[in-house]
Design a protein around this motif. Structure first.
Motif, PDB file in Angstrom:
ATOM      1  N   GLN A  29       0.789  -1.228   0.000  1.00  7.84           N
ATOM      2  CA  GLN A  29       0.000   0.000   0.000  1.00  7.84           C
ATOM      3  C   GLN A  29       0.825   1.283   0.000  1.00  7.84           C
ATOM      4  O   GLN A  29       0.389   2.310  -0.506  1.00  7.84           O
ATOM      5  CB  GLN A  29      -0.933   0.026   1.216  1.00  7.84           C
ATOM      6  CG  GLN A  29      -1.939  -1.093   1.231  1.00  7.84           C
ATOM      7  CD  GLN A  29      -2.861  -1.055   0.024  1.00  7.84           C
ATOM      8  OE1 GLN A  29      -3.395  -0.017  -0.323  1.00  7.84           O
ATOM      9  NE2 GLN A  29      -3.028  -2.199  -0.627  1.00  7.84           N
ATOM     10  N   CYS A  30       1.986   1.231   0.598  1.00  9.31           N
ATOM     11  CA  CYS A  30       2.819   2.435   0.700  1.00  9.31           C
ATOM     12  C   CYS A  30       3.713   2.523  -0.529  1.00  9.31           C
ATOM     13  O   CYS A  30       4.409   1.568  -0.865  1.00  9.31           O
ATOM     14  CB  CYS A  30       3.656   2.391   1.969  1.00  9.31           C
ATOM     15  SG  CYS A  30       2.649   2.349   3.459  1.00  9.31           S
ATOM     16  N   THR A  31       3.699   3.653  -1.155  1.00 11.08           N
ATOM     17  CA  THR A  31       4.395   3.789  -2.436  1.00 11.08           C
ATOM     18  C   THR A  31       5.859   4.180  -2.295  1.00 11.08           C
ATOM     19  O   THR A  31       6.563   4.275  -3.283  1.00 11.08           O
ATOM     20  CB  THR A  31       3.692   4.848  -3.298  1.00 11.08           C
ATOM     21  OG1 THR A  31       3.663   6.076  -2.572  1.00 11.08           O
ATOM     22  CG2 THR A  31       2.281   4.412  -3.632  1.00 11.08           C
ATOM     23  N   GLY A  32       6.317   4.444  -1.111  1.00 15.67           N
ATOM     24  CA  GLY A  32       7.712   4.825  -0.925  1.00 15.67           C
ATOM     25  C   GLY A  32       7.897   6.328  -1.022  1.00 15.67           C
ATOM     26  O   GLY A  32       6.938   7.096  -0.984  1.00 15.67           O
ATOM     27  N   ARG A  33       9.123   6.734  -1.179  1.00 14.47           N
ATOM     28  CA  ARG A  33       9.441   8.157  -1.220  1.00 14.47           C
ATOM     29  C   ARG A  33       9.291   8.703  -2.630  1.00 14.47           C
ATOM     30  O   ARG A  33       9.527   8.013  -3.606  1.00 14.47           O
ATOM     31  CB  ARG A  33      10.860   8.393  -0.729  1.00 14.47           C
ATOM     32  CG  ARG A  33      11.020   8.107   0.735  1.00 14.47           C
ATOM     33  CD  ARG A  33      12.432   8.465   1.179  1.00 14.47           C
ATOM     34  NE  ARG A  33      12.594   8.227   2.577  1.00 14.47           N
ATOM     35  CZ  ARG A  33      12.425   9.152   3.512  1.00 14.47           C
ATOM     36  NH1 ARG A  33      12.103  10.369   3.175  1.00 14.47           N
ATOM     37  NH2 ARG A  33      12.597   8.872   4.776  1.00 14.47           N
ATOM     38  N   HIS A  34       8.939   9.943  -2.693  1.00 16.54           N
ATOM     39  CA  HIS A  34       8.816  10.674  -3.945  1.00 16.54           C
ATOM     40  C   HIS A  34      10.091  11.486  -4.133  1.00 16.54           C
ATOM     41  O   HIS A  34      10.856  11.692  -3.199  1.00 16.54           O
ATOM     42  CB  HIS A  34       7.581  11.589  -3.843  1.00 16.54           C
ATOM     43  CG  HIS A  34       7.243  12.257  -5.128  1.00 16.54           C
ATOM     44  ND1 HIS A  34       7.765  13.465  -5.485  1.00 16.54           N
ATOM     45  CD2 HIS A  34       6.433  11.873  -6.145  1.00 16.54           C
ATOM     46  CE1 HIS A  34       7.289  13.811  -6.671  1.00 16.54           C
ATOM     47  NE2 HIS A  34       6.477  12.864  -7.091  1.00 16.54           N
ATOM     48  N   ALA A  35      10.317  11.984  -5.330  1.00 12.61           N
ATOM     49  CA  ALA A  35      11.508  12.797  -5.601  1.00 12.61           C
ATOM     50  C   ALA A  35      11.581  14.004  -4.664  1.00 12.61           C
ATOM     51  O   ALA A  35      12.655  14.393  -4.209  1.00 12.61           O
ATOM     52  CB  ALA A  35      11.502  13.257  -7.052  1.00 12.61           C
ATOM     53  N   ILE A  36      10.434  14.574  -4.333  1.00 11.50           N
ATOM     54  CA  ILE A  36      10.409  15.720  -3.422  1.00 11.50           C
ATOM     55  C   ILE A  36      10.917  15.316  -2.043  1.00 11.50           C
ATOM     56  O   ILE A  36      11.621  16.072  -1.386  1.00 11.50           O
ATOM     57  CB  ILE A  36       8.980  16.299  -3.326  1.00 11.50           C
ATOM     58  CG1 ILE A  36       8.604  16.929  -4.669  1.00 11.50           C
ATOM     59  CG2 ILE A  36       8.851  17.293  -2.192  1.00 11.50           C
ATOM     60  CD1 ILE A  36       7.175  17.377  -4.757  1.00 11.50           C
ATOM     61  N   ALA A  72      14.104   4.361  -1.905  1.00  7.67           N
ATOM     62  CA  ALA A  72      13.022   5.160  -2.478  1.00  7.67           C
ATOM     63  C   ALA A  72      12.558   4.663  -3.836  1.00  7.67           C
ATOM     64  O   ALA A  72      11.416   4.852  -4.209  1.00  7.67           O
ATOM     65  CB  ALA A  72      13.436   6.623  -2.579  1.00  7.67           C
ATOM     66  N   GLY A  73      13.424   4.049  -4.581  1.00  7.55           N
ATOM     67  CA  GLY A  73      13.013   3.592  -5.903  1.00  7.55           C
ATOM     68  C   GLY A  73      13.729   2.325  -6.290  1.00  7.55           C
ATOM     69  O   GLY A  73      14.848   2.071  -5.866  1.00  7.55           O
ATOM     70  N   ASP A  74      13.058   1.520  -7.090  1.00  8.32           N
ATOM     71  CA  ASP A  74      13.640   0.259  -7.528  1.00  8.32           C
ATOM     72  C   ASP A  74      14.718   0.465  -8.582  1.00  8.32           C
ATOM     73  O   ASP A  74      15.600  -0.361  -8.750  1.00  8.32           O
ATOM     74  CB  ASP A  74      12.554  -0.655  -8.103  1.00  8.32           C
ATOM     75  CG  ASP A  74      11.542  -1.065  -7.051  1.00  8.32           C
ATOM     76  OD1 ASP A  74      11.922  -1.132  -5.864  1.00  8.32           O
ATOM     77  OD2 ASP A  74      10.376  -1.299  -7.409  1.00  8.32           O
ATOM     78  N   ASP A  75      14.655   1.570  -9.298  1.00  7.85           N
ATOM     79  CA  ASP A  75      15.566   1.779 -10.415  1.00  7.85           C
ATOM     80  C   ASP A  75      16.847   2.526 -10.029  1.00  7.85           C
ATOM     81  O   ASP A  75      17.692   2.786 -10.867  1.00  7.85           O
ATOM     82  CB  ASP A  75      14.864   2.541 -11.531  1.00  7.85           C
ATOM     83  CG  ASP A  75      14.283   3.862 -11.063  1.00  7.85           C
ATOM     84  OD1 ASP A  75      14.483   4.227  -9.883  1.00  7.85           O
ATOM     85  OD2 ASP A  75      13.630   4.532 -11.871  1.00  7.85           O
TER      86      ASP A  75
END
Length: 153
Positions: A29-36, A72-75
């Motif tokens: 459900q939690c999308t992780g961190r955003h660039a901001i 924060a991101g998989d990539d």
């Protein structure tokens, strides 16, 4: 409660939910961190030198923030590199002038020698030496202080 409300049993609340189910639910459900969020994290990192008492604590905080950004991101798009840590930490030490001699030694290193590992080692040594000097000086009279006070001068 926002993220786990749907797991809540009206009578027993969360008692029927296993910890594993709760974690699985949160991860989906939690999308992780955003660039901001990553930019805000880097801004926070630039102030860590004010918040943390010693170099080891400061280094740990920077590396913890680096790990948070990595998640924060998989990539790997939001990775805080060792070079970024080095820039933040070096700038903080130059601003505060906490260890001026070590700052000069750092600046005198060849560019290829200025790595995050080298920075950590140099400033941890400087912190350790500063702590020893402080311990040695606390509560000690200067030379001649005892003799002058007792009238044996």
């Amino acid at each position: 409660d926002t993220w786990v409300r749907e797991l809540k049993d009206p009578e027993t609340f969360y008692t029927d939910v296993s910890p594993r189910d709760l974690i699985d639910h949160l991860q989906s459900q939690c999308t992780g961190r955003h660039a901001i969020d990553i930019l805000a994290l880097q801004d926070e990192m630039r102030q860590y030198h004010v918040e943390f008492e010693g170099i080891p604590e400061y280094i740990n905080a920077l590396e913890d923030a680096q790990r948070r950004a990595k998640r924060a991101g998989d990539d790997g798009e939001y990775v805080v590199t060792d070079a970024t840590l080095l820039l933040i930490a070096s700038t903080a030490m130059l601003k505060t002038q906490q260890f001026p001699r070590v700052n000069d030694e750092w600046e005198d290193l060849p560019r290829v020698g200025r790595t995050w590992l080298a920075w950590k080692a140099m400033y941890k040594r400087a912190q350790a030496k500063a702590r020893v000097k402080k311990l040695a000086a606390d509560g000690q009279d200067q030379f001649g202080g005892v003799a002058a006070a007792s009238g044996n001068a």
